[in-house]
Design a protein around this motif. Structure first.
Motif, PDB file in Angstrom:
ATOM      1  N   THR A   6      41.665  33.503  36.502  1.00 55.75           N
ATOM      2  CA  THR A   6      42.876  34.236  36.874  1.00 55.75           C
ATOM      3  C   THR A   6      42.574  35.676  37.307  1.00 55.75           C
ATOM      4  O   THR A   6      43.483  36.492  37.433  1.00 55.75           O
ATOM      5  CB  THR A   6      43.872  34.271  35.700  1.00 55.75           C
ATOM      6  OG1 THR A   6      43.258  34.931  34.593  1.00 55.75           O
ATOM      7  CG2 THR A   6      44.302  32.873  35.291  1.00 55.75           C
ATOM      8  N   ARG A   7      41.308  35.995  37.548  1.00 55.43           N
ATOM      9  CA  ARG A   7      40.882  37.367  37.851  1.00 55.43           C
ATOM     10  C   ARG A   7      41.643  37.977  39.028  1.00 55.43           C
ATOM     11  O   ARG A   7      42.181  39.072  38.923  1.00 55.43           O
ATOM     12  CB  ARG A   7      39.399  37.410  38.157  1.00 55.43           C
ATOM     13  CG  ARG A   7      38.922  38.800  38.573  1.00 55.43           C
ATOM     14  CD  ARG A   7      37.518  38.811  39.110  1.00 55.43           C
ATOM     15  NE  ARG A   7      36.574  38.378  38.078  1.00 55.43           N
ATOM     16  CZ  ARG A   7      35.301  38.128  38.328  1.00 55.43           C
ATOM     17  NH1 ARG A   7      34.818  38.256  39.538  1.00 55.43           N
ATOM     18  NH2 ARG A   7      34.512  37.746  37.349  1.00 55.43           N
ATOM     19  N   GLU A   8      41.659  37.311  40.158  1.00 60.62           N
ATOM     20  CA  GLU A   8      42.283  37.876  41.365  1.00 60.62           C
ATOM     21  C   GLU A   8      43.748  38.217  41.109  1.00 60.62           C
ATOM     22  O   GLU A   8      44.205  39.312  41.433  1.00 60.62           O
ATOM     23  CB  GLU A   8      42.165  36.875  42.515  1.00 60.62           C
ATOM     24  CG  GLU A   8      42.683  37.403  43.822  1.00 60.62           C
ATOM     25  CD  GLU A   8      42.522  36.380  44.940  1.00 60.62           C
ATOM     26  OE1 GLU A   8      43.468  36.245  45.728  1.00 60.62           O
ATOM     27  OE2 GLU A   8      41.460  35.732  45.018  1.00 60.62           O
ATOM     28  N   ALA A  23      42.054  49.229  37.358  1.00 56.70           N
ATOM     29  CA  ALA A  23      41.666  48.073  36.558  1.00 56.70           C
ATOM     30  C   ALA A  23      40.480  47.436  37.250  1.00 56.70           C
ATOM     31  O   ALA A  23      40.520  47.190  38.458  1.00 56.70           O
ATOM     32  CB  ALA A  23      42.813  47.087  36.442  1.00 56.70           C
ATOM     33  N   GLN A  24      39.398  47.200  36.494  1.00 63.33           N
ATOM     34  CA  GLN A  24      38.202  46.610  37.089  1.00 63.33           C
ATOM     35  C   GLN A  24      37.462  45.748  36.082  1.00 63.33           C
ATOM     36  O   GLN A  24      37.505  45.997  34.882  1.00 63.33           O
ATOM     37  CB  GLN A  24      37.279  47.687  37.636  1.00 63.33           C
ATOM     38  CG  GLN A  24      36.763  48.636  36.585  1.00 63.33           C
ATOM     39  CD  GLN A  24      35.947  49.771  37.176  1.00 63.33           C
ATOM     40  OE1 GLN A  24      35.893  49.941  38.386  1.00 63.33           O
ATOM     41  NE2 GLN A  24      35.315  50.541  36.330  1.00 63.33           N
ATOM     42  N   ASP A  50      36.510  37.376  31.643  1.00 64.55           N
ATOM     43  CA  ASP A  50      36.170  38.699  32.158  1.00 64.55           C
ATOM     44  C   ASP A  50      36.585  39.748  31.138  1.00 64.55           C
ATOM     45  O   ASP A  50      37.636  39.606  30.498  1.00 64.55           O
ATOM     46  CB  ASP A  50      36.930  39.013  33.451  1.00 64.55           C
ATOM     47  CG  ASP A  50      36.489  38.163  34.625  1.00 64.55           C
ATOM     48  OD1 ASP A  50      35.343  37.688  34.612  1.00 64.55           O
ATOM     49  OD2 ASP A  50      37.288  38.001  35.561  1.00 64.55           O
ATOM     50  N   LEU A  51      35.773  40.763  31.007  1.00 61.35           N
ATOM     51  CA  LEU A  51      36.150  41.946  30.243  1.00 61.35           C
ATOM     52  C   LEU A  51      36.661  42.935  31.290  1.00 61.35           C
ATOM     53  O   LEU A  51      35.932  43.307  32.210  1.00 61.35           O
ATOM     54  CB  LEU A  51      34.955  42.527  29.491  1.00 61.35           C
ATOM     55  CG  LEU A  51      35.194  43.845  28.754  1.00 61.35           C
ATOM     56  CD1 LEU A  51      36.303  43.702  27.725  1.00 61.35           C
ATOM     57  CD2 LEU A  51      33.910  44.326  28.108  1.00 61.35           C
ATOM     58  N   ILE A  52      37.923  43.315  31.174  1.00 59.28           N
ATOM     59  CA  ILE A  52      38.568  44.153  32.181  1.00 59.28           C
ATOM     60  C   ILE A  52      38.876  45.519  31.584  1.00 59.28           C
ATOM     61  O   ILE A  52      39.475  45.618  30.517  1.00 59.28           O
ATOM     62  CB  ILE A  52      39.861  43.496  32.703  1.00 59.28           C
ATOM     63  CG1 ILE A  52      39.509  42.150  33.330  1.00 59.28           C
ATOM     64  CG2 ILE A  52      40.580  44.401  33.689  1.00 59.28           C
ATOM     65  CD1 ILE A  52      40.697  41.342  33.778  1.00 59.28           C
TER      66      ILE A  52
END
Length: 83
Positions: A6-8, A23-24, A50-52
């Motif tokens: 779901t990153r994008e 946010a990255q 992901d670690l955001i």
């Protein structure tokens, strides 16, 4: 942490918020999730996450953003993308 699949979507939503400066993704990891219920077929499952890093805008930056009309920020308020 959030699922990599779901990153994008997540980054797009986070970066569109006025109170968020940025946010990255800072790391990609695998979580090993053990079987929790009898009906689970696998003993464990690896889930890619992901670690955001999310940076919240300061109150001053947020106030500046709120006082600037959307048209000057290059934002379009129509809801054509709403589903």
């Amino acid at each position: 942490f959030h699922k990599t699949s779901t990153r994008e979507y997540l980054l797009r939503i986070l970066n569109d918020k006025r109170f968020i400066e940025s946010a990255q993704v800072v790391a990609e990891l695998k979580f090993d999730i053990p079987r929790m219920y009898k009906f689970h077929k696998e003993k464990s499952m690896d889930v890619h996450v992901d670690l955001i890093r999310v940076v919240i805008a300061s109150e001053e930056e947020e106030n500046e953003t709120q006082s600037t009309p959307d048209s000057e920020r290059g934002e379009d308020n129509n809801n054509d993308d709403a589903e």
